[in-house]
Design a protein around this motif. Structure first.
Motif, PDB file in Angstrom:
ATOM      1  N   ARG A  89     -45.297 102.326  20.365  1.00  0.00           N
ATOM      2  CA  ARG A  89     -46.067 102.676  21.303  1.00  0.00           C
ATOM      3  C   ARG A  89     -47.382 103.436  20.804  1.00  0.00           C
ATOM      4  NH1 ARG A  89     -41.128 105.384  22.988  1.00  0.00           N
ATOM      5  NH2 ARG A  89     -39.937 104.036  23.799  1.00  0.00           N
ATOM      6  N   ALA A  90     -47.701 104.020  19.761  1.00  0.00           N
ATOM      7  CA  ALA A  90     -48.647 104.820  19.155  1.00  0.00           C
ATOM      8  C   ALA A  90     -49.428 103.749  18.828  1.00  0.00           C
ATOM      9  CB  ALA A  90     -48.143 105.794  17.949  1.00  0.00           C
ATOM     10  N   GLU A  91     -49.210 102.325  18.429  1.00  0.00           N
ATOM     11  CA  GLU A  91     -49.969 101.451  17.848  1.00  0.00           C
ATOM     12  C   GLU A  91     -50.484 100.736  19.187  1.00  0.00           C
ATOM     13  OE1 GLU A  91     -47.834  98.910  15.129  1.00  0.00           O
ATOM     14  OE2 GLU A  91     -47.809 100.597  13.825  1.00  0.00           O
ATOM     15  N   GLY A  92     -50.046 100.960  20.219  1.00  0.00           N
ATOM     16  CA  GLY A  92     -50.626 100.440  21.494  1.00  0.00           C
ATOM     17  C   GLY A  92     -50.074  99.053  21.701  1.00  0.00           C
ATOM     18  N   LEU A  93     -48.887  98.594  21.211  1.00  0.00           N
ATOM     19  CA  LEU A  93     -48.123  97.244  21.262  1.00  0.00           C
ATOM     20  C   LEU A  93     -47.062  97.439  22.165  1.00  0.00           C
ATOM     21  CD1 LEU A  93     -47.848  96.420  17.520  1.00  0.00           C
ATOM     22  CD2 LEU A  93     -49.349  95.413  19.264  1.00  0.00           C
ATOM     23  N   LEU A  94     -46.628  98.690  22.673  1.00  0.00           N
ATOM     24  CA  LEU A  94     -45.445  98.723  23.816  1.00  0.00           C
ATOM     25  C   LEU A  94     -46.025 100.027  24.645  1.00  0.00           C
ATOM     26  CD1 LEU A  94     -42.207  98.679  21.586  1.00  0.00           C
ATOM     27  CD2 LEU A  94     -42.876  97.081  23.071  1.00  0.00           C
ATOM     28  N   ALA A 118     -60.651 116.054  32.514  1.00  0.00           N
ATOM     29  CA  ALA A 118     -59.398 115.126  32.397  1.00  0.00           C
ATOM     30  C   ALA A 118     -60.294 113.626  32.337  1.00  0.00           C
ATOM     31  CB  ALA A 118     -58.429 115.275  33.305  1.00  0.00           C
ATOM     32  N   ASN A 119     -60.064 112.880  31.498  1.00  0.00           N
ATOM     33  CA  ASN A 119     -60.717 111.671  31.398  1.00  0.00           C
ATOM     34  C   ASN A 119     -59.756 110.519  31.700  1.00  0.00           C
ATOM     35  OD1 ASN A 119     -63.372 112.649  30.901  1.00  0.00           O
ATOM     36  ND2 ASN A 119     -62.502 113.308  28.851  1.00  0.00           N
ATOM     37  N   HIS A 120     -59.932 109.490  32.444  1.00  0.00           N
ATOM     38  CA  HIS A 120     -59.265 108.325  32.798  1.00  0.00           C
ATOM     39  C   HIS A 120     -59.897 107.165  32.507  1.00  0.00           C
ATOM     40  CE1 HIS A 120     -56.591 111.707  34.587  1.00  0.00           C
ATOM     41  NE2 HIS A 120     -55.652 110.752  34.451  1.00  0.00           N
ATOM     42  N   GLU A 121     -59.204 105.992  31.958  1.00  0.00           N
ATOM     43  CA  GLU A 121     -59.612 104.485  32.105  1.00  0.00           C
ATOM     44  C   GLU A 121     -58.935 103.996  33.274  1.00  0.00           C
ATOM     45  OE1 GLU A 121     -61.041 103.191  27.848  1.00  0.00           O
ATOM     46  OE2 GLU A 121     -58.955 103.882  28.061  1.00  0.00           O
ATOM     47  N   GLY A 122     -59.186 103.757  34.568  1.00  0.00           N
ATOM     48  CA  GLY A 122     -58.500 103.504  35.532  1.00  0.00           C
ATOM     49  C   GLY A 122     -57.473 104.281  35.886  1.00  0.00           C
ATOM     50  N   VAL A 123     -56.386 104.200  35.735  1.00  0.00           N
ATOM     51  CA  VAL A 123     -55.308 105.003  36.058  1.00  0.00           C
ATOM     52  C   VAL A 123     -54.462 105.636  34.847  1.00  0.00           C
ATOM     53  CG1 VAL A 123     -54.564 104.131  38.215  1.00  0.00           C
ATOM     54  CG2 VAL A 123     -53.399 103.319  36.155  1.00  0.00           C
ATOM     55  N   THR A 124     -55.088 105.048  33.589  1.00  0.00           N
ATOM     56  CA  THR A 124     -54.567 105.610  32.233  1.00  0.00           C
ATOM     57  C   THR A 124     -55.265 106.505  31.660  1.00  0.00           C
ATOM     58  OG1 THR A 124     -54.016 103.125  31.765  1.00  0.00           O
ATOM     59  CG2 THR A 124     -54.103 104.857  30.063  1.00  0.00           C
ATOM     60  N   PRO A 125     -54.518 107.794  31.362  1.00  0.00           N
ATOM     61  CA  PRO A 125     -55.214 109.001  30.663  1.00  0.00           C
ATOM     62  C   PRO A 125     -55.982 108.652  29.356  1.00  0.00           C
ATOM     63  CG  PRO A 125     -53.144 109.540  31.526  1.00  0.00           C
ATOM     64  CD  PRO A 125     -53.161 107.970  31.581  1.00  0.00           C
ATOM     65  N   HIS A 126     -57.198 109.023  29.271  1.00  0.00           N
ATOM     66  CA  HIS A 126     -57.835 108.597  28.010  1.00  0.00           C
ATOM     67  C   HIS A 126     -58.215 109.876  27.189  1.00  0.00           C
ATOM     68  CE1 HIS A 126     -61.851 108.613  26.271  1.00  0.00           C
ATOM     69  NE2 HIS A 126     -61.821 107.276  26.350  1.00  0.00           N
ATOM     70  N   ALA A 154     -49.021 115.704  25.645  1.00  0.00           N
ATOM     71  CA  ALA A 154     -48.105 114.677  25.700  1.00  0.00           C
ATOM     72  C   ALA A 154     -47.838 114.118  27.248  1.00  0.00           C
ATOM     73  CB  ALA A 154     -46.819 114.672  25.031  1.00  0.00           C
ATOM     74  N   GLN A 155     -47.546 115.349  28.009  1.00  0.00           N
ATOM     75  CA  GLN A 155     -47.509 115.164  29.681  1.00  0.00           C
ATOM     76  C   GLN A 155     -48.606 114.487  30.181  1.00  0.00           C
ATOM     77  OE1 GLN A 155     -46.166 118.728  31.504  1.00  0.00           O
ATOM     78  NE2 GLN A 155     -45.958 117.729  33.547  1.00  0.00           N
ATOM     79  N   LEU A 156     -49.925 115.493  29.725  1.00  0.00           N
ATOM     80  CA  LEU A 156     -51.073 114.942  30.456  1.00  0.00           C
ATOM     81  C   LEU A 156     -51.663 113.623  29.911  1.00  0.00           C
ATOM     82  CD1 LEU A 156     -53.011 118.562  30.246  1.00  0.00           C
ATOM     83  CD2 LEU A 156     -51.920 117.416  32.392  1.00  0.00           C
ATOM     84  N   LEU A 157     -51.479 113.095  28.929  1.00  0.00           N
ATOM     85  CA  LEU A 157     -51.900 111.986  28.422  1.00  0.00           C
ATOM     86  C   LEU A 157     -50.849 110.994  28.403  1.00  0.00           C
ATOM     87  CD1 LEU A 157     -53.845 113.013  24.828  1.00  0.00           C
ATOM     88  CD2 LEU A 157     -54.772 112.331  26.949  1.00  0.00           C
ATOM     89  N   GLN A 158     -49.647 111.254  28.946  1.00  0.00           N
ATOM     90  CA  GLN A 158     -48.644 110.088  29.246  1.00  0.00           C
ATOM     91  C   GLN A 158     -48.368 109.485  27.769  1.00  0.00           C
ATOM     92  OE1 GLN A 158     -49.575 107.500  32.442  1.00  0.00           O
ATOM     93  NE2 GLN A 158     -49.943 109.134  33.979  1.00  0.00           N
ATOM     94  N   ILE A 159     -48.210 110.316  26.893  1.00  0.00           N
ATOM     95  CA  ILE A 159     -47.393 109.836  25.495  1.00  0.00           C
ATOM     96  C   ILE A 159     -46.330 110.719  25.160  1.00  0.00           C
ATOM     97  CG2 ILE A 159     -49.968 108.944  25.078  1.00  0.00           C
ATOM     98  CD1 ILE A 159     -50.373 111.593  23.262  1.00  0.00           C
ATOM     99  N   THR A 160     -45.847 110.424  24.014  1.00  0.00           N
ATOM    100  CA  THR A 160     -44.688 111.358  23.422  1.00  0.00           C
ATOM    101  C   THR A 160     -45.222 112.442  22.631  1.00  0.00           C
ATOM    102  OG1 THR A 160     -44.207 110.078  21.551  1.00  0.00           O
ATOM    103  CG2 THR A 160     -43.250 109.204  23.672  1.00  0.00           C
ATOM    104  N   VAL A 196     -59.087 116.368  22.665  1.00  0.00           N
ATOM    105  CA  VAL A 196     -57.522 115.791  22.253  1.00  0.00           C
ATOM    106  C   VAL A 196     -57.980 114.314  22.618  1.00  0.00           C
ATOM    107  CG1 VAL A 196     -55.343 115.882  22.296  1.00  0.00           C
ATOM    108  CG2 VAL A 196     -56.503 117.956  22.653  1.00  0.00           C
ATOM    109  N   LEU A 197     -57.616 113.410  21.634  1.00  0.00           N
ATOM    110  CA  LEU A 197     -57.818 111.918  21.956  1.00  0.00           C
ATOM    111  C   LEU A 197     -56.702 111.328  21.112  1.00  0.00           C
ATOM    112  CD1 LEU A 197     -60.936 113.032  20.729  1.00  0.00           C
ATOM    113  CD2 LEU A 197     -61.436 110.988  22.047  1.00  0.00           C
ATOM    114  N   ARG A 198     -56.019 110.270  21.883  1.00  0.00           N
ATOM    115  CA  ARG A 198     -55.138 109.530  21.322  1.00  0.00           C
ATOM    116  C   ARG A 198     -55.539 108.978  19.713  1.00  0.00           C
ATOM    117  NH1 ARG A 198     -51.681 106.467  25.715  1.00  0.00           N
ATOM    118  NH2 ARG A 198     -50.858 105.477  23.996  1.00  0.00           N
TER     119      ARG A 198
END
Length: 252
Positions: A52-57, A126-134, A192-198, A224-226
């Motif tokens: 998931r961290a690599e963007g594959l899942l 709070a920055n988003h790309e479409g509906v995805t937190p950025h 993690a909650q705001l960026l929808q990551i773990t 804070v960026l992924r």
């Protein structure tokens, strides 16, 4: 020797790359994968977190893990070169801005040389790309020098918080030195909650501290960026062999 969760991640990555798990398809359940790899659920989840961290899942709550395509990197240009960062501001991001008054507390009191009870204005982007937190940006400014009218900020939509600097300039605050500190770390629970990551996902944390002509710290910005998508780009003039900076050579 590779850790077990890394071995599982390597094998799943190979299968995704080979098309065994196609783009958009759901992986077998965590229970099925745990059984197939003869690994405990915590170990299997660690492996999935790596992918998931690599963007594959991507995990869809209540549904499972789906194969995704890694997103292009986010290019952050340090503010020492504002002309570069303007290109980022024109990227297709949706930026929402809010402001609130907060006490400095111990940490910001030390950073800004103010009392812990001093009031700051905290701007949150709070920055988003479409509906995805950025990305997330928090800008802290002493209330004594802050402009709280956000109409101009909403018009500009700068994702890195440079709008606040424009308001400070209009208030007569001239920034003279900016220091940036980059740190790679794991996301906090709030991030993690705001960026929808773990909380096991790496992030790139950037702290920007700006000082004015009077030597006061008048802005502390935290971005804070992924981590798997961030490229920090620094452009600097380079001296040639004669030690001359391009554009400043001799006229002999």
């Amino acid at each position: 020797m590779a850790l077990r969760h890394q071995e599982i991640a390597d094998d799943l990555r190979r299968k995704i790359t080979a098309g065994e798990y196609a783009l958009g398809k759901r992986l077998p359940s965590e229970a099925a994968l745990s059984e197939a790899y003869e690994a405990g659920r915590p170990t299997l989840r660690d492996a999935l977190d790596v992918l998931r961290a690599e963007g594959l899942l991507a995990k869809r709550h209540g549904s499972g893990n789906y194969v995704t395509r890694p997103q292009p990197p986010v290019r952050y240009f340090p503010t020492a070169y504002p002309g570069e960062s303007d290109a980022v501001a024109r990227s297709p991001l949706r930026t929402s801005v809010s402001a609130m008054s907060v006490r400095a507390g111990h940490e910001f009191a030390l950073l800004m040389g103010v009392s812990p009870n001093a009031w700051l204005v905290k701007y949150t982007y709070a920055n988003h790309e479409g509906v995805t937190p950025h990305s997330l940006v928090h800008v802290h400014v002493p209330q004594t020098v802050a402009e709280r009218d956000l109409r101009e900020i909403r018009m500009v939509h700068s994702p890195w918080g440079e709008d606040v600097r424009n308001l400070l300039a209009k208030a007569g605050v001239r920034l003279t030195v900016t220091e940036e500190r980059l740190t790679a770390r794991l996301a906090t629970a709030e991030e993690a909650q705001l960026l929808q990551i773990t909380t096991r996902t790496p992030v790139m944390a950037i702290e920007r501290v700006a000082t004015d002509a009077k030597g006061r710290v008048v802005e502390v910005t935290r971005l804070v960026l992924r981590g798997e998508r961030t490229a920090v780009v620094v452009t600097m003039p380079t001296a040639n062999r004669g030690g001359e900076v391009p554009g400043e050579g001799s006229t002999d």
